[in-house]
Design an enzyme around this catalytic site. Structure first.
Site, PDB file in Angstrom:
ATOM      1  N   HIS A 164      42.840 118.249 140.416  1.00 13.26           N
ATOM      2  CA  HIS A 164      42.583 116.807 140.325  1.00 13.26           C
ATOM      3  C   HIS A 164      42.074 116.243 141.651  1.00 13.26           C
ATOM      4  CE1 HIS A 164      47.052 115.664 141.334  1.00 13.26           C
ATOM      5  NE2 HIS A 164      46.324 115.486 142.402  1.00 13.26           N
ATOM      6  N   GLU A 172      42.728 113.649 136.358  1.00 13.39           N
ATOM      7  CA  GLU A 172      43.344 114.901 135.931  1.00 13.39           C
ATOM      8  C   GLU A 172      42.374 115.720 135.075  1.00 13.39           C
ATOM      9  OE1 GLU A 172      45.949 115.732 137.323  1.00 13.39           O
ATOM     10  OE2 GLU A 172      47.613 114.315 137.189  1.00 13.39           O
ATOM     11  N   ASP A 209      44.221 105.930 144.803  1.00  6.84           N
ATOM     12  CA  ASP A 209      45.124 105.818 143.662  1.00  6.84           C
ATOM     13  C   ASP A 209      46.453 105.183 144.043  1.00  6.84           C
ATOM     14  OD1 ASP A 209      45.983 108.008 145.150  1.00  6.84           O
ATOM     15  OD2 ASP A 209      45.361 109.482 143.667  1.00  6.84           O
ATOM     16  N   ASN A 269      45.997 121.519 140.164  1.00 10.15           N
ATOM     17  CA  ASN A 269      45.230 121.661 138.922  1.00 10.15           C
ATOM     18  C   ASN A 269      43.798 121.192 139.103  1.00 10.15           C
ATOM     19  OD1 ASN A 269      45.538 118.947 139.179  1.00 10.15           O
ATOM     20  ND2 ASN A 269      46.647 118.622 137.274  1.00 10.15           N
TER      21      ASN A 269
HETATM   22  C1  GLP Z   1      48.321 113.611 145.003  1.00  5.91           C
HETATM   23  C2  GLP Z   1      47.245 112.501 145.119  1.00  5.91           C
HETATM   24  C3  GLP Z   1      45.911 113.072 145.471  1.00  5.91           C
HETATM   25  C4  GLP Z   1      46.133 114.190 146.443  1.00  5.91           C
HETATM   26  C5  GLP Z   1      46.758 115.358 145.724  1.00  5.91           C
HETATM   27  C6  GLP Z   1      47.228 116.491 146.610  1.00  5.91           C
HETATM   28  O1  GLP Z   1      49.217 113.449 144.007  1.00  5.91           O
HETATM   29  N1  GLP Z   1      47.119 111.628 144.006  1.00  5.91           N
HETATM   30  O2  GLP Z   1      45.058 112.051 145.952  1.00  5.91           O
HETATM   31  O3  GLP Z   1      44.941 114.584 147.026  1.00  5.91           O
HETATM   32  O4  GLP Z   1      47.766 114.909 144.844  1.00  5.91           O
HETATM   33  O5  GLP Z   1      48.416 116.167 147.225  1.00  5.91           O
HETATM   34  P1  GLP Z   1      49.023 116.966 148.466  1.00  5.91           P
HETATM   35  O6  GLP Z   1      48.136 116.692 149.623  1.00  5.91           O
HETATM   36  O7  GLP Z   1      50.391 116.376 148.669  1.00  5.91           O
HETATM   37  O8  GLP Z   1      49.030 118.399 148.073  1.00  5.91           O
END
Ligand code: GLP
Length: 267
Positions: free
Chosen positions: A156, A161, A83, A154
């Site tokens: 995702h 989402e 992403d 959440n």
């Molecule tokens: C982010 C990314 C995801 C990631 C998730 C968890 O915003 N878009 O690909 O896996 O949220 O993030 P973190 O590892 O900082 O908790």
């Protein structure tokens, strides 16, 4: 108290638990290196789907260390990131392109035209075309040998989402432009400094490409992920918990957790 270091099966997936995030990241880096070696041996190249966020940072450091020690080349690796914020400039330090360049691409021998990210500068009217092209590139490369994933609080995956779509429709979701969920925007304040600075949209690889990967490594660490990890692994398959769709490809998924993230699994 469960043993600190263990491997269990939950809902058909292998779940590896290590005492610390550091140890869990080592398991993930070792798994990625092994998949690169196997795919390059078998097919002449390895196609990786990569993740960003705080969780995989140590994994990338460990992959760089393997490269520096002479044990891992990225010459025959092709990467697709999950992403990117939208809109965002590639040199903006908060962009995922900048993150990947900083933590991995500039530190290993990955050819520049083999590292692909969604483009946060594409004109909005052409975003659907750009997103469809991204899926075609992955397909033309023969699909993903490995998708590395993190999980949002959440549930995702990438920026897919929670949704009220049917599981069948959600599983077929292509790469596309999305609006971020309020929980995601709240968590992004860490990266963006203040709520009003958080970029509200993103381009995300679709659930379809993620679920088509030949192997998925899901890495989750820290107590903030414990509840959603348990829901995704033990709860029903539902689009409201995007990571629960991994249960539909359970035998291809390995969950790698530290002890705090595994705390609510009861295993
Ligand atoms: C982010 C990314 C995801 C990631 C998730 C968890 O915003 N878009 O690909 O896996 O949220 O993030 P973190 O590892 O900082 O908790």
């Amino acid at each position: 108290m469960p043993a600190a270091e263990r491997t269990v099966q939950i809902s058909g997936s292998t779940v590896i638990v290590r005492p610390t995030a550091e140890a869990a990241s080592q398991v993930a880096a070792d798994a990625i290196a092994e998949i690169i070696h196997a795919a390059v041996n078998e097919r002449g190249k390895a196609v990786l789907g990569l993740a960003t966020g705080a969780t995989p940072e140590v994994v990338y450091a460990k992959l760089v260390a393997k490269h520096e020690a002479g044990g891992l080349s990225f010459q025959k690796v092709v990467t697709y990131n999950l992403d990117e914020y939208y809109p965002i400039q590639p040199l903006d330090p908060r962009s995922y392109r900048a993150y990947m360049h900083r933590l991995l691409f500039s530190r290993v021998d990955l050819p520049a035209n083999q590292a692909h990210l969604l483009d946060g500068t594409v004109p909005e009217a052409f975003a659907p075309e750009h997103a469809a092209q991204f899926d075609r590139w992955i397909e033309a490369d023969g699909g993903l040998d490995l998708q590395l994933l993190g999980i949002g609080r959440n549930g995702h995956i990438g920026f897919n989402e929670p949704s009220d779509a049917s599981v069948a429709d959600f599983a077929a979701a292509p790469t596309r432009l999305v609006e971020l969920h309020p929980v995601t925007k709240g968590d992004a304040v860490r990266e963006f400094g203040a709520h009003e600075n958080v970029i509200s949209h993103a381009l995300t690889m679709g659930v379809k490409s993620i679920l088509s990967a030949r192997a998925v490594v899901m890495l989750a660490t820290g107590p903030r992920k414990a509840a959603i990890v348990a829901q995704a692994l033990r709860g029903p398959v539902a689009s409201t918990v995007p990571a629960s769709l991994l249960q539909t490809i359970a035998e291809r998924v390995v969950w790698i957790l530290d002890e705090p993230a595994a705390a609510e699994l009861g295993a």
